[in-house]
Design a protein around this motif. Structure first.
Motif, PDB file in Angstrom:
ATOM      1  N   UNK A 120       0.834  -1.198   0.000  1.00 28.78           N
ATOM      2  CA  UNK A 120       0.000   0.000   0.000  1.00 28.78           C
ATOM      3  C   UNK A 120       0.875   1.258   0.000  1.00 28.78           C
ATOM      4  N   UNK A 121       1.944   1.226   0.785  1.00 29.47           N
ATOM      5  CA  UNK A 121       2.853   2.372   0.837  1.00 29.47           C
ATOM      6  C   UNK A 121       3.456   2.642  -0.538  1.00 29.47           C
ATOM      7  N   UNK A 122       3.765   1.579  -1.269  1.00 26.16           N
ATOM      8  CA  UNK A 122       4.327   1.724  -2.609  1.00 26.16           C
ATOM      9  C   UNK A 122       3.313   1.477  -3.703  1.00 26.16           C
ATOM     10  N   UNK A 123       2.070   1.890  -3.447  1.00 23.37           N
ATOM     11  CA  UNK A 123       0.992   1.592  -4.397  1.00 23.37           C
ATOM     12  C   UNK A 123       1.315   2.081  -5.804  1.00 23.37           C
ATOM     13  N   UNK A 124       0.846   1.300  -6.772  1.00 22.80           N
ATOM     14  CA  UNK A 124       1.055   1.546  -8.204  1.00 22.80           C
ATOM     15  C   UNK A 124       2.511   1.325  -8.627  1.00 22.80           C
ATOM     16  N   UNK A 125       3.323   0.756  -7.734  1.00 24.14           N
ATOM     17  CA  UNK A 125       4.682   0.352  -8.101  1.00 24.14           C
ATOM     18  C   UNK A 125       4.758  -1.164  -8.094  1.00 24.14           C
ATOM     19  N   UNK A 126       5.582  -1.713  -8.993  1.00 23.00           N
ATOM     20  CA  UNK A 126       5.724  -3.164  -9.090  1.00 23.00           C
ATOM     21  C   UNK A 126       6.942  -3.613  -8.289  1.00 23.00           C
ATOM     22  N   UNK A 127       6.754  -4.676  -7.492  1.00 24.78           N
ATOM     23  CA  UNK A 127       7.831  -5.226  -6.680  1.00 24.78           C
ATOM     24  C   UNK A 127       8.050  -6.690  -7.052  1.00 24.78           C
ATOM     25  N   UNK A 128       9.304  -7.083  -7.159  1.00 25.55           N
ATOM     26  CA  UNK A 128       9.615  -8.487  -7.411  1.00 25.55           C
ATOM     27  C   UNK A 128       9.400  -9.294  -6.137  1.00 25.55           C
ATOM     28  N   UNK A 129       9.338 -10.600  -6.282  1.00 25.57           N
ATOM     29  CA  UNK A 129       9.219 -11.466  -5.097  1.00 25.57           C
ATOM     30  C   UNK A 129      10.419 -11.274  -4.184  1.00 25.57           C
ATOM     31  N   UNK A 130      11.600 -11.091  -4.800  1.00 24.12           N
ATOM     32  CA  UNK A 130      12.807 -10.893  -3.991  1.00 24.12           C
ATOM     33  C   UNK A 130      12.708  -9.605  -3.173  1.00 24.12           C
ATOM     34  N   UNK A 131      12.194  -8.534  -3.786  1.00 23.32           N
ATOM     35  CA  UNK A 131      11.999  -7.282  -3.056  1.00 23.32           C
ATOM     36  C   UNK A 131      11.106  -7.501  -1.850  1.00 23.32           C
ATOM     37  N   UNK A 132       9.996  -8.190  -2.064  1.00 16.10           N
ATOM     38  CA  UNK A 132       9.025  -8.385  -0.990  1.00 16.10           C
ATOM     39  C   UNK A 132       9.588  -9.274   0.113  1.00 16.10           C
ATOM     40  N   UNK A 133      10.313 -10.307  -0.271  1.00 15.09           N
ATOM     41  CA  UNK A 133      10.930 -11.169   0.741  1.00 15.09           C
ATOM     42  C   UNK A 133      11.921 -10.380   1.596  1.00 15.09           C
ATOM     43  N   UNK A 134      12.715  -9.535   0.948  1.00 12.27           N
ATOM     44  CA  UNK A 134      13.731  -8.778   1.680  1.00 12.27           C
ATOM     45  C   UNK A 134      13.118  -7.719   2.584  1.00 12.27           C
ATOM     46  N   UNK A 135      11.981  -7.145   2.189  1.00 15.04           N
ATOM     47  CA  UNK A 135      11.382  -6.077   2.972  1.00 15.04           C
ATOM     48  C   UNK A 135      10.475  -6.594   4.083  1.00 15.04           C
ATOM     49  N   UNK A 136       9.754  -7.679   3.840  1.00 21.62           N
ATOM     50  CA  UNK A 136       8.774  -8.169   4.814  1.00 21.62           C
ATOM     51  C   UNK A 136       9.340  -9.302   5.660  1.00 21.62           C
TER      52      UNK A 136
ATOM     53  N   UNK B  55       6.151 -12.080 -14.976  1.00 21.14           N
ATOM     54  CA  UNK B  55       7.594 -12.080 -15.138  1.00 21.14           C
ATOM     55  C   UNK B  55       8.335 -11.160 -14.184  1.00 21.14           C
ATOM     56  N   UNK B  56       7.584 -10.390 -13.381  1.00 15.16           N
ATOM     57  CA  UNK B  56       8.248  -9.450 -12.462  1.00 15.16           C
ATOM     58  C   UNK B  56       7.836  -9.708 -11.012  1.00 15.16           C
ATOM     59  N   UNK B  57       6.544  -9.544 -10.708  1.00 10.78           N
ATOM     60  CA  UNK B  57       6.102  -9.713  -9.322  1.00 10.78           C
ATOM     61  C   UNK B  57       4.690  -9.235  -9.115  1.00 10.78           C
ATOM     62  N   UNK B  58       4.508  -8.326  -8.142  1.00  3.27           N
ATOM     63  CA  UNK B  58       3.160  -7.886  -7.769  1.00  3.27           C
ATOM     64  C   UNK B  58       3.098  -6.365  -7.628  1.00  3.27           C
TER      65      UNK B  58
END
Length: 382
Positions: A34-50, A86-89
């Motif tokens: 939600x904080x980064x809404x309308x931006x695409x994050x890879x699975x790796x990004x999400x794993x590292x941040x959460x 091919x990128x993430x969510x």
């Protein structure tokens, strides 16, 4: 239409009288998206941040996204969590301007109250609260003033805007361009060159930013090993801060002095500054600063060879900073941790852990692209 509100202690999200209860990691994942809404994050990004301090399985992100989609289906008119092949969510926010109040419907006193709230949240390091106000401008019926509109781009990690935008005056962006380079460049000698280039243009900046640059220079010189210049800068900065009579600036100065004391191996001095700072934080609980001083206390514990306590305090400090939702402060904190490990070479395991976090942040926010762009934008050095 009502506000989206967050209950960190209960892992609940509320909207228009409805409450959705989430599991802790579901809540953290949704909040980050939600904080980064309308931006695409890879699975790796999400794993590292959460899941930064854990070792999740490959399916962790997908499983949590699946559960979030089911639980949030009733709010699909507000936002959706989309798969970007091919990128993430990406959390896609759906604007509904036809339902929003126009700013001129409300009186000036209301707008002033909103701006005072932003100023308070800013000072207290409550980035998530600032972002909530910004995301709901249409609902509340106000427009973010230009200063906070730009500032929110900075704290939420919309860094590319600062090098790609062609409309905002350069004087308004110079301070941010310096900080973007400062926090993403491990080589402080390179940052010193950028600092000198920015100083030559500082007359175009707001006066407050000019003052902050003078305080920032303390740690910058210290990181480059320029001890005498750093101590001279402390004297200059103290005069500035005393004239401002601001607890926020006082803590800012003390944080810079602490970095100087640690890097110059004045351990007792560093611990005394941290002690005084934490006394202030008992009365003014500024979360960003609390995280920073907790982290520096951990670094002091390394110098005391109390490794278990050092690890705990550094991790705790980073999590406090992460919770404030101020992205630049997180990046700068990781940069400082890695600099300490590089200089003192005391904990390869924790250094490797934080190097991985740094690498993920670098990929997510395109550090190399930002630095190259900033060097092209700024006037050349003499």
């Amino acid at each position: 239409m009502g506000l989206i509100t967050w209950s960190d202690d209960k892992y609940e999200v509320q909207y228009a009288g409805e409450t959705i209860v989430l599991l802790p990691k579901e809540y953290a994942l949704l909040h980050f998206l939600f904080t980064g809404k309308n931006r695409t994050f890879s699975r790796e990004n999400l794993l590292d941040r959460v899941w930064a301090l854990e070792e999740p399985t490959d399916r962790t992100v997908d499983d949590h996204i699946y559960r979030l989609r089911k639980k949030l289906q009733k709010w699909s008119h507000l936002f959706t969590i989309d798969t970007v092949r091919g990128i993430g969510y990406r959390l896609t926010w759906k604007q509904q301007p036809q339902q929003a109040l126009q700013p001129d419907v409300l009186n000036r006193g209301f707008s002033e109250s909103i701006q005072k709230m932003l100023t308070t949240y800013h000072g207290m390091g409550m980035g998530a609260a600032m972002q909530t106000l910004s995301a709901n401008q249409e609902v509340l019926g106000f427009r973010m003033d230009p200063f906070y509109a730009m500032y929110l781009r900075f704290i939420t990690g919309d860094f590319a805007w600062f090098v790609e935008d062609k409309t905002a005056p350069m004087g308004d962006k110079l301070f941010y361009l310096f900080h973007l380079y400062h926090m993403t460049e491990p080589d402080s000698r390179k940052t010193l060159d950028v600092y000198q280039r920015v100083l030559r243009e500082q007359a175009a900046m707001p006066a407050t930013f000019q003052d902050e640059l003078q305080v920032n220079a303390i740690a910058l010189y210290a990181r480059a090993g320029e001890w005498e210049l750093a101590r001279q800068q402390v004297s200059k900065a103290r005069i500035i801060v005393e004239g401002l009579n601001s607890q926020g600036f006082t803590l800012f100065l003390q944080a810079e002095e602490t970095i100087l004391a640690i890097l110059s191996d004045q351990l007792e001095e560093a611990e005394e500054i941290i002690r005084r700072s934490k006394e202030i934080l008992l009365t003014v609980p500024m979360q960003r600063e609390l995280g920073s001083f907790t982290l520096m206390q951990g670094i002091c514990m390394y110098r005391r060879e109390q490794y278990a306590k050092a690890r705990r305090l550094i991790d705790e400090g980073i999590e406090v900073i992460r919770a404030t939702q101020f992205v630049p402060h997180l990046i700068y904190a990781i940069n400082n941790i890695l600099l300490f490990f590089q200089i003192f070479d005391c904990d390869p395991e924790w250094e490797n852990k934080y190097q991985k976090i740094w690498d993920a942040l670098s990929e997510e926010y395109q550090f190399d692209y930002l630095k190259k762009s900033i060097l092209c934008i700024l006037p050349s050095s003499i």
